[in-house]
Write a protein that holds these residues in place. Structure first.
Motif, short mmCIF file in Angstrom:
data_model
loop_
_atom_site.label_atom_id
_atom_site.label_comp_id
_atom_site.label_asym_id
_atom_site.label_seq_id
_atom_site.Cartn_x
_atom_site.Cartn_y
_atom_site.Cartn_z
N GLN A 72 15.65 -10.71 96.45
CA GLN A 72 15.13 -12.07 96.27
C GLN A 72 16.25 -13.06 95.91
O GLN A 72 16.24 -14.21 96.37
CB GLN A 72 14.04 -12.09 95.21
N THR A 73 17.21 -12.62 95.10
CA THR A 73 18.33 -13.50 94.76
C THR A 73 19.17 -13.79 95.99
O THR A 73 19.65 -14.92 96.19
CB THR A 73 19.20 -12.86 93.66
N HIS A 74 19.36 -12.79 96.84
CA HIS A 74 20.06 -12.97 98.12
C HIS A 74 19.36 -14.05 98.96
O HIS A 74 20.02 -14.95 99.51
CB HIS A 74 20.09 -11.63 98.85
N ARG A 75 18.04 -13.97 99.04
CA ARG A 75 17.27 -14.97 99.78
C ARG A 75 17.45 -16.36 99.17
O ARG A 75 17.67 -17.36 99.88
CB ARG A 75 15.79 -14.58 99.79
N GLN A 76 17.38 -16.44 97.84
CA GLN A 76 17.51 -17.73 97.17
C GLN A 76 18.89 -18.36 97.38
O GLN A 76 19.00 -19.59 97.53
CB GLN A 76 17.25 -17.56 95.66
N LEU A 77 19.94 -17.53 97.38
CA LEU A 77 21.28 -18.06 97.61
C LEU A 77 21.36 -18.74 98.98
O LEU A 77 22.00 -19.78 99.12
CB LEU A 77 22.33 -16.95 97.51
N GLY A 78 20.72 -18.14 99.98
CA GLY A 78 20.70 -18.76 101.29
C GLY A 78 20.06 -20.13 101.26
O GLY A 78 20.54 -21.08 101.89
N VAL A 79 18.96 -20.26 100.51
CA VAL A 79 18.29 -21.55 100.37
C VAL A 79 19.18 -22.55 99.63
O VAL A 79 19.31 -23.70 100.05
CB VAL A 79 16.95 -21.37 99.62
N LEU A 80 19.80 -22.12 98.54
CA LEU A 80 20.62 -23.02 97.73
C LEU A 80 21.83 -23.54 98.51
O LEU A 80 22.15 -24.73 98.45
CB LEU A 80 21.07 -22.30 96.46
N TYR A 81 22.50 -22.65 99.24
CA TYR A 81 23.62 -23.11 100.05
C TYR A 81 23.14 -23.99 101.20
O TYR A 81 23.78 -24.98 101.56
CB TYR A 81 24.41 -21.92 100.58
N GLY A 82 21.99 -23.64 101.79
CA GLY A 82 21.45 -24.44 102.87
C GLY A 82 21.15 -25.85 102.44
O GLY A 82 21.36 -26.81 103.20
N ARG A 83 20.68 -26.03 101.22
CA ARG A 83 20.38 -27.37 100.71
C ARG A 83 21.64 -28.19 100.49
O ARG A 83 21.57 -29.42 100.36
CB ARG A 83 19.57 -27.26 99.41
N GLN A 84 22.77 -27.52 100.42
CA GLN A 84 24.06 -28.23 100.32
C GLN A 84 24.68 -28.43 101.70
O GLN A 84 25.83 -28.86 101.79
CB GLN A 84 25.01 -27.44 99.42
N GLY A 85 23.95 -28.08 102.76
CA GLY A 85 24.48 -28.23 104.10
C GLY A 85 25.42 -27.11 104.50
O GLY A 85 26.18 -27.26 105.46
N ILE A 86 25.37 -25.99 103.77
CA ILE A 86 26.25 -24.86 104.07
C ILE A 86 25.38 -23.69 104.50
O ILE A 86 24.69 -23.07 103.68
CB ILE A 86 27.09 -24.47 102.84
N GLN A 87 25.39 -23.38 105.80
CA GLN A 87 24.61 -22.27 106.31
C GLN A 87 25.46 -21.00 106.29
O GLN A 87 26.54 -20.97 106.88
CB GLN A 87 24.16 -22.57 107.74
N LEU A 88 24.98 -19.98 105.60
CA LEU A 88 25.71 -18.72 105.49
C LEU A 88 24.84 -17.58 106.02
O LEU A 88 23.63 -17.55 105.77
CB LEU A 88 26.10 -18.44 104.04
N GLY A 89 25.47 -16.65 106.71
CA GLY A 89 24.76 -15.49 107.24
C GLY A 89 24.43 -14.49 106.15
O GLY A 89 24.94 -14.56 105.03
N SER A 90 23.58 -13.54 106.49
CA SER A 90 23.11 -12.56 105.52
C SER A 90 24.25 -11.75 104.91
O SER A 90 24.29 -11.54 103.69
CB SER A 90 22.11 -11.62 106.20
N ALA A 91 25.18 -11.28 105.74
CA ALA A 91 26.29 -10.46 105.22
C ALA A 91 27.17 -11.26 104.28
O ALA A 91 27.62 -10.76 103.24
CB ALA A 91 27.12 -9.90 106.38
N THR A 92 27.43 -12.52 104.61
CA THR A 92 28.24 -13.37 103.73
C THR A 92 27.54 -13.58 102.40
O THR A 92 28.17 -13.54 101.34
CB THR A 92 28.51 -14.72 104.40
N LEU A 93 26.22 -13.79 102.44
CA LEU A 93 25.48 -13.99 101.20
C LEU A 93 25.49 -12.74 100.33
O LEU A 93 25.60 -12.83 99.11
CB LEU A 93 24.04 -14.41 101.52
N TRP A 94 25.38 -11.55 100.95
CA TRP A 94 25.48 -10.32 100.16
C TRP A 94 26.86 -10.22 99.51
O TRP A 94 26.99 -9.73 98.38
CB TRP A 94 25.22 -9.10 101.03
N SER A 95 27.91 -10.69 100.21
CA SER A 95 29.25 -10.60 99.63
C SER A 95 29.46 -11.61 98.51
O SER A 95 30.47 -11.57 97.81
CB SER A 95 30.31 -10.82 100.72
#
Length: 525
Positions: free
Chosen positions: A255-278
């Motif tokens: 769930q934290t991995h999912r939330q990080l994707g949302v948080l970065y996305g709201r800053q205009g930074i789209q990150l892939g799943s593997a990058t978010l896990w890292s």
């Protein structure tokens, strides 16, 4: 050495896997290229394991005496505000930096650790005492205080442990974020860039609202976070009563991995799943936790290590190295948390050795500022196909009662309550905000699930002139409906267009199947 990430060694085992899979993909699609960019970014990391050492706990733990088999990555905890000056750093409020050098011999011991091949970072904050940012409101003094610690201990990585009252003090967190944005900026082009990790508490559903606010504050201040370190501990009696402790931990990380994707996305930074896990870390409390029902065992450590390697977590830590041993026979109650033993029978094993397996990196191999957006194009050929999707494709104009199942972007979702217009993958921070539950992916070879129907005569046909009250059921164009309130003359199919104002709702699949089993067909007139 990677030029894109100064000081970071390329992870060859990840690269080998990457090359093999790319050979299969053949760069055949935009999605394949996105995946390549994502995994290539993560492949430039060297996952590592560190352990916290409470510098002020007595008897002092000899973290500097490391052998080839010992954990060599140490997180020294905790630097907080002095009890006499809110802008003066101290170790646990007990020693100034100078006093720690003399009375605890901290500087010499740290030098010894590094001479033996170890590495260390400093952790600010913690559950007790006050972080410098809480009471030091002078931005110049605050930055100087943090900077003096970094310079004295020559660390290129810092851990900011934000919990307790500090976690809900957003003005203080914003002061801290601005200070580290400035410190990181000063080192961006030098030989020693600064890694910044946020250590935050998590629930089974991921970061709390206060936790997501903290991450947002740092991103908006311009801090390039090395990652978010989830404190996978002290979830509460209810959480561990429902499922094994390790399952609660892995669920909170997902769930934290999912939330990080949302948080970065709201800053205009789209990150892939593997990058978010890292950009994710996990820190369990080994052995007996503060919550008595929570006990992190050796078996849990093995499973967490396997999960971290499989998913590509950059960091795994634990609280604390001081506790990584079986309690002596004369320790009266192992269910009471000790600062010097774990409370579980470890045999010959150590949590440090288990959590460090297949995680060869060191704290000195810094990531360095460099988070950049990744491609977000969608491959048109990857659209959902009604012929192979087990449930209807989600439609923003359709209304879905509770328990309805749909397919969206190759995943199956189920409605938790009545919904219309809410995309199943809408990027909400807290999963409770979404009316949809992700069930899992569409599996190869699936075909549409037959929609249950009612045999003729089980329900009467809707009549325009008839009067209906709440709970009455009818058939209209072979679809069963139930009245929500008194109605006469309102066509049931209007519920598809105006579901909020229509007195009718279609029956769920569960209700239809129940009727099939229990109802007796209505005799023909």
């Amino acid at each position: 050495m990677s030029k894109r990430y100064p000081g970071r060694r390329l992870s060859w085992w990840r690269l080998t896997i990457l090359v093999g899979v790319l050979g299969v993909l053949g760069f055949a699609s935009v999605e394949g290229w996105r995946w390549f960019e994502d995994v290539q970014t993560a492949a430039n990391s060297d996952p590592w394991t560190d352990g916290y050492v409470d510098v002020t706990t007595t008897p002092f733990y000899a973290f500097e005496e490391v052998s080839d088999t010992d954990l060599k990555n140490i997180t020294l905890a905790f630097v907080v505000a002095s009890k006499t000056d809110p802008c003066e750093p101290s170790w646990g409020g007990a020693y100034s930096l100078q006093q720690a050098g003399v009375e605890v011999d901290l500087d010499r011991r740290l030098a010894r650790l590094r001479d033996l091949g170890g590495s260390a970072q400093v952790s600010f904050g913690g559950a007790a005492n006050s972080d410098l940012a809480v009471g030091c409101e002078d931005s110049t003094k605050l930055e100087k205080a943090y900077g003096s610690v970094i310079e004295r201990y020559e660390t290129t990585t810092v851990d900011l442990d934000i919990e307790g009252d500090f976690l809900t003090d957003l003005p203080a967190i914003e002061r801290q974020a601005r200070a580290f944005a400035s410190l990181q900026g000063e080192r961006k082009t030098g030989d020693a860039p600064l890694d910044v990790w946020l250590t935050l508490p998590v629930a089974p559903t991921g970061l709390t609202d206060a936790g997501t606010d903290a991450v947002t504050a740092f991103l908006e201040a311009g801090v390039d976070l090395a990652g978010v370190n989830a404190m996978t501990m002290n979830y509460g009696d209810t959480a561990v009563a429902e499922k094994p402790f390790i399952d609660v931990i892995t669920e909170s990380l997902q769930q934290t991995h999912r939330q990080l994707g949302v948080l970065y996305g709201r800053q205009g930074i789209q990150l892939g799943s593997a990058t978010l896990w890292s950009k994710l870390g996990a820190t369990p409390m080994i052995g007996q936790n503060d919550v008595r029902a929570e006990i992190f065992t050796i078996a849990d450590a093995q499973q967490l290590n396997a999960f971290s390697v499989e998913q590509g977590l950059e960091r795994v830590s634990f609280w604390s190295i001081n506790r990584d041993q079986t309690c002596a026979p004369n320790y009266p109650d192992v269910r009471t948390v000790s600062n010097s033993c774990s409370g579980v029978d470890q045999g010959d094993a150590t949590f440090a050795a288990i959590l460090a397996q297949n995680r060869p990196g060191t704290l000195d191999a810094v990531f360095g500022p460099g988070t950049t957006p990744e491609p977000t194009e969608t491959d048109p050929a990857a659209a959902d196909d009604p012929k192979t999707s087990p449930y209807p494709i989600w439609d923003e104009n359709a209304a879905y009662p509770a328990e309805s199942k749909v397919v969206w972007r190759h995943n199956v979702y189920q409605a938790k309550w009545w919904t219309q217009g809410d995309a199943p993958d809408n990027p909400v921070l807290q999963i409770s905000e979404s009316p949809w539950t992700l069930i899992g992916p569409v599996l190869p070879g699936e075909t549409p699930v037959p929609v249950p129907t009612l045999a003729p005569g089980i329900l009467p046909e809707w009549q325009k002139d008839a009067t209906y009250v709440s709970g009455d059921r009818v058939m209209f164009l072979d679809v069963p409906y139930q009245a929500r309130w008194w109605t006469q003359g309102d066509s049931p199919d209007a519920s598809k267009v105006l579901p909020d104002s229509s007195p009718w709702r279609p029956l769920t699949a569960t209700e239809i199947m129940s009727l099939q089993k229990t109802a007796t067909p209505t005799p023909a007139p």
